[in-house]
Design a protein around this motif. Sequence first.
Motif, PDB file in Angstrom:
ATOM      1  N   ARG A  18       0.844  -1.195   0.000  1.00  0.00           N
ATOM      2  CA  ARG A  18       0.000   0.000   0.000  1.00  0.00           C
ATOM      3  C   ARG A  18       0.879   1.244   0.000  1.00  0.00           C
ATOM      4  O   ARG A  18       1.939   1.267   0.618  1.00  0.00           O
ATOM      5  CB  ARG A  18      -0.923   0.024   1.236  1.00  0.00           C
ATOM      6  CG  ARG A  18      -2.068  -0.978   1.170  1.00  0.00           C
ATOM      7  CD  ARG A  18      -2.859  -0.970   2.468  1.00  0.00           C
ATOM      8  NE  ARG A  18      -4.028  -1.821   2.357  1.00  0.00           N
ATOM      9  CZ  ARG A  18      -5.249  -1.395   2.030  1.00  0.00           C
ATOM     10  NH1 ARG A  18      -5.458  -0.106   1.794  1.00  0.00           N
ATOM     11  NH2 ARG A  18      -6.272  -2.229   1.963  1.00  0.00           N
ATOM     12  N   ARG A  19       0.375   2.259  -0.676  1.00  0.00           N
ATOM     13  CA  ARG A  19       1.069   3.553  -0.687  1.00  0.00           C
ATOM     14  C   ARG A  19       0.341   4.527   0.231  1.00  0.00           C
ATOM     15  O   ARG A  19      -0.864   4.449   0.394  1.00  0.00           O
ATOM     16  CB  ARG A  19       1.150   4.100  -2.110  1.00  0.00           C
ATOM     17  CG  ARG A  19       2.239   3.419  -2.930  1.00  0.00           C
ATOM     18  CD  ARG A  19       2.258   3.843  -4.374  1.00  0.00           C
ATOM     19  NE  ARG A  19       3.526   3.484  -5.001  1.00  0.00           N
ATOM     20  CZ  ARG A  19       3.856   2.246  -5.340  1.00  0.00           C
ATOM     21  NH1 ARG A  19       3.011   1.259  -5.134  1.00  0.00           N
ATOM     22  NH2 ARG A  19       5.035   2.002  -5.895  1.00  0.00           N
ATOM     23  N   SER A  20       1.133   5.423   0.807  1.00  0.00           N
ATOM     24  CA  SER A  20       0.566   6.392   1.728  1.00  0.00           C
ATOM     25  C   SER A  20       1.319   7.716   1.613  1.00  0.00           C
ATOM     26  O   SER A  20       2.521   7.730   1.296  1.00  0.00           O
ATOM     27  CB  SER A  20       0.658   5.871   3.168  1.00  0.00           C
ATOM     28  OG  SER A  20       0.294   6.860   4.098  1.00  0.00           O
ATOM     29  N   THR A  55       1.873   9.418   4.145  1.00  0.00           N
ATOM     30  CA  THR A  55       2.502   9.564   5.465  1.00  0.00           C
ATOM     31  C   THR A  55       4.001   9.327   5.372  1.00  0.00           C
ATOM     32  O   THR A  55       4.465   8.511   4.580  1.00  0.00           O
ATOM     33  CB  THR A  55       1.882   8.556   6.445  1.00  0.00           C
ATOM     34  OG1 THR A  55       0.463   8.654   6.398  1.00  0.00           O
ATOM     35  CG2 THR A  55       2.351   8.801   7.860  1.00  0.00           C
ATOM     36  N   ILE A  73       5.078   5.628   9.930  1.00  0.00           N
ATOM     37  CA  ILE A  73       4.629   4.240   9.719  1.00  0.00           C
ATOM     38  C   ILE A  73       5.524   3.277  10.493  1.00  0.00           C
ATOM     39  O   ILE A  73       5.044   2.308  11.097  1.00  0.00           O
ATOM     40  CB  ILE A  73       4.643   3.903   8.212  1.00  0.00           C
ATOM     41  CG1 ILE A  73       3.625   4.790   7.476  1.00  0.00           C
ATOM     42  CG2 ILE A  73       4.319   2.425   7.985  1.00  0.00           C
ATOM     43  CD1 ILE A  73       3.666   4.659   5.976  1.00  0.00           C
ATOM     44  N   SER A 130       5.243   7.217   1.219  1.00  0.00           N
ATOM     45  CA  SER A 130       5.814   5.932   1.633  1.00  0.00           C
ATOM     46  C   SER A 130       5.154   4.778   0.906  1.00  0.00           C
ATOM     47  O   SER A 130       4.012   4.874   0.443  1.00  0.00           O
ATOM     48  CB  SER A 130       5.631   5.726   3.147  1.00  0.00           C
ATOM     49  OG  SER A 130       6.134   6.808   3.882  1.00  0.00           O
ATOM     50  N   TYR A 171       4.302   0.879   1.978  1.00  0.00           N
ATOM     51  CA  TYR A 171       4.266  -0.117   3.054  1.00  0.00           C
ATOM     52  C   TYR A 171       4.114  -1.492   2.421  1.00  0.00           C
ATOM     53  O   TYR A 171       3.234  -1.720   1.579  1.00  0.00           O
ATOM     54  CB  TYR A 171       3.100   0.156   3.993  1.00  0.00           C
ATOM     55  CG  TYR A 171       2.851  -0.964   4.991  1.00  0.00           C
ATOM     56  CD1 TYR A 171       3.665  -1.120   6.099  1.00  0.00           C
ATOM     57  CD2 TYR A 171       1.803  -1.875   4.796  1.00  0.00           C
ATOM     58  CE1 TYR A 171       3.453  -2.143   7.001  1.00  0.00           C
ATOM     59  CE2 TYR A 171       1.584  -2.899   5.690  1.00  0.00           C
ATOM     60  CZ  TYR A 171       2.404  -3.041   6.795  1.00  0.00           C
ATOM     61  OH  TYR A 171       2.192  -4.063   7.680  1.00  0.00           O
ATOM     62  N   ARG A 206      -4.165  -2.061   6.288  1.00  0.00           N
ATOM     63  CA  ARG A 206      -5.004  -0.846   6.272  1.00  0.00           C
ATOM     64  C   ARG A 206      -4.950  -0.123   7.616  1.00  0.00           C
ATOM     65  O   ARG A 206      -4.818   1.107   7.677  1.00  0.00           O
ATOM     66  CB  ARG A 206      -6.440  -1.232   5.921  1.00  0.00           C
ATOM     67  CG  ARG A 206      -7.378  -0.037   5.788  1.00  0.00           C
ATOM     68  CD  ARG A 206      -8.764  -0.453   5.308  1.00  0.00           C
ATOM     69  NE  ARG A 206      -9.378  -1.399   6.230  1.00  0.00           N
ATOM     70  CZ  ARG A 206      -9.602  -2.677   5.932  1.00  0.00           C
ATOM     71  NH1 ARG A 206      -9.231  -3.183   4.747  1.00  0.00           N
ATOM     72  NH2 ARG A 206     -10.153  -3.484   6.824  1.00  0.00           N
ATOM     73  N   LEU A 217      -1.512   1.739   8.438  1.00  0.00           N
ATOM     74  CA  LEU A 217      -1.394   3.030   7.752  1.00  0.00           C
ATOM     75  C   LEU A 217      -2.355   4.054   8.335  1.00  0.00           C
ATOM     76  O   LEU A 217      -2.013   5.230   8.481  1.00  0.00           O
ATOM     77  CB  LEU A 217      -1.649   2.856   6.257  1.00  0.00           C
ATOM     78  CG  LEU A 217      -0.593   2.041   5.497  1.00  0.00           C
ATOM     79  CD1 LEU A 217      -0.913   2.004   4.014  1.00  0.00           C
ATOM     80  CD2 LEU A 217       0.801   2.608   5.719  1.00  0.00           C
ATOM     81  N   HIS A 218      -3.553   3.606   8.691  1.00  0.00           N
ATOM     82  CA  HIS A 218      -4.534   4.521   9.282  1.00  0.00           C
ATOM     83  C   HIS A 218      -4.006   5.094  10.603  1.00  0.00           C
ATOM     84  O   HIS A 218      -4.120   6.309  10.853  1.00  0.00           O
ATOM     85  CB  HIS A 218      -5.856   3.795   9.513  1.00  0.00           C
ATOM     86  CG  HIS A 218      -6.881   4.620  10.233  1.00  0.00           C
ATOM     87  ND1 HIS A 218      -7.563   5.653   9.635  1.00  0.00           N
ATOM     88  CD2 HIS A 218      -7.307   4.578  11.526  1.00  0.00           C
ATOM     89  CE1 HIS A 218      -8.379   6.216  10.512  1.00  0.00           C
ATOM     90  NE2 HIS A 218      -8.238   5.573  11.666  1.00  0.00           N
ATOM     91  N   GLU A 233      -1.199   7.583   9.975  1.00  0.00           N
ATOM     92  CA  GLU A 233      -1.745   8.857   9.491  1.00  0.00           C
ATOM     93  C   GLU A 233      -2.392   9.650  10.618  1.00  0.00           C
ATOM     94  O   GLU A 233      -2.358  10.883  10.629  1.00  0.00           O
ATOM     95  CB  GLU A 233      -2.754   8.594   8.377  1.00  0.00           C
ATOM     96  CG  GLU A 233      -2.101   8.060   7.100  1.00  0.00           C
ATOM     97  CD  GLU A 233      -3.092   7.370   6.168  1.00  0.00           C
ATOM     98  OE1 GLU A 233      -4.311   7.367   6.490  1.00  0.00           O
ATOM     99  OE2 GLU A 233      -2.655   6.817   5.134  1.00  0.00           O
TER     100      GLU A 233
END
Length: 498
Positions: free
Chosen positions: A342-344, A346, A351, A441, A443, A476, A479-480, A483
């Motif tokens: 996953r991309r973020s 943040t 992370i 980032s 992940y 998920r 990352l949440h 953030e």
Amino acid sequence: MTRVLVTGATGYIGGRLVPQLLDAGHDVSVFVRSAWKLRDVPWRSRVKVFSGDLADPIAARRAMTGIEVAFHLVHSMSSGRGFRALEREGARTFADAAAASGVRRVVYLGGLHPRGDRLSEHLASRAEVGRVLLDAPVPAIVFQAGIVIGSGSASFEMIRHLTEVLPYMPAPRWVRNRVQPIAVRDVLRYLVLSVDAPGELNRTFDIGGPDILRYGQMMNGYAVEAGLPQRHIAALPVLTPWLASQWVSLVSPIPRQIAVPIIASLQNDCVMNEHDIDGVIPPPPEGLLPYRTAVRLALRREADGEVETSWQSATVPGAPSDPLPSDPDWAGHTVFTDVRERRSATAPEAIWRVIEAIGGEQGWHSFPLAWAARGWIDRLVGGVGMRRGRRHPSRVNSGDVIDVWRVESVERGRMLRLRAEMRMPGRGWLEMSVEPDADGSVYRQRAVYFPRGLSGRLYWLVLLPFHGIIFNGMARSILHEAEAGVGDSAQAKGVSLG
């Protein structure tokens, strides 16, 4: 400066003794089975590390070369049945290597026990190891210590959980037995000062704190220091040592293979028979720590996240120890994987803080009921379960335990790899990593499983429908939380979040 060797340096006492010996000005070497567990300890660069097992006389003699004082701090009670023979043979190898290498003193830490009574396997093994070392050519100081009280000790954790679980406790008759606990800092003081003890001593010394208590009094002393009401304890004759150990294993994180020998050793009064140590190593001017003071200090260190070593580091019998191959697909095994990416937006640092704080009170970020159920199943079949927790709430080192996992590798700020120590038909790893990206980032999360036989393949297939929920939800949620700044909050407070 004395050239000192410490065996068992990855254990509870050994891991605390090494830095104190270094601070005392000694030249320290360590002899360990799993050198990778020392990769991240703060004193690693200050010692010489020898890898090997006390079953290997050549490795033991190589580690002893040039050594003046050698500490025997290896115990095998977590190895299950047969630990007594393992400890006896290890002591003989240790003694022979010390004699062949010109070591002038051996120091061993055993346990207090009554004279003449029939001892449990655990106490009998400690006493037998002491006799092996005393009968060998090299003079030996054999300390026989009471129950060790300190943050992270198995005895302290057992008292803590037994006291906190129920306000009313049906308990075995051994809660009326007298014991003489000793603070871990006083044990370490005796060990450090034994290096320079005068004369060629070759004998046992009983060591214990200033308080002689019944085990039930120890539990209620803990309750006072923890701010809990006094516990009502009813001693029942029907609770055998085996049944009591099952109860301890159920209500505490102490696994059955460690709980059984500890409980069995409480069947006797364990108090000092003599105080001759005072003539060799006098007590500190302020006196040895009282029991409740030791409990208070242990609780404070746990609250501050300053637990140096823990019983959790004990090797789990039957748990795999081979590292994950650099390329699992070419490792010669059938391999199953679950990969998430996953991309973020943040920052990687945020992370990473969530990744490093995973497990323990923080949890696993998805489907907590499934994780809890897997832990209970593991306990029922004799595994470690999910209740071992973690030593520090927000930081991990190689060799640390996180619930049913062992930290196999950590690249600070980038990657955490965990090796499964749960009972299952195969070997498993869970890897989480984060890297910078143009927009923030990336992940990555990877579960790797090497099945063993048909049962291993069926195990993976049965769990396959849950992977989408568990692993996808984990990625998920991590990352949440990053953030939302949860990782920053945990790091700043030094406590884990519920």
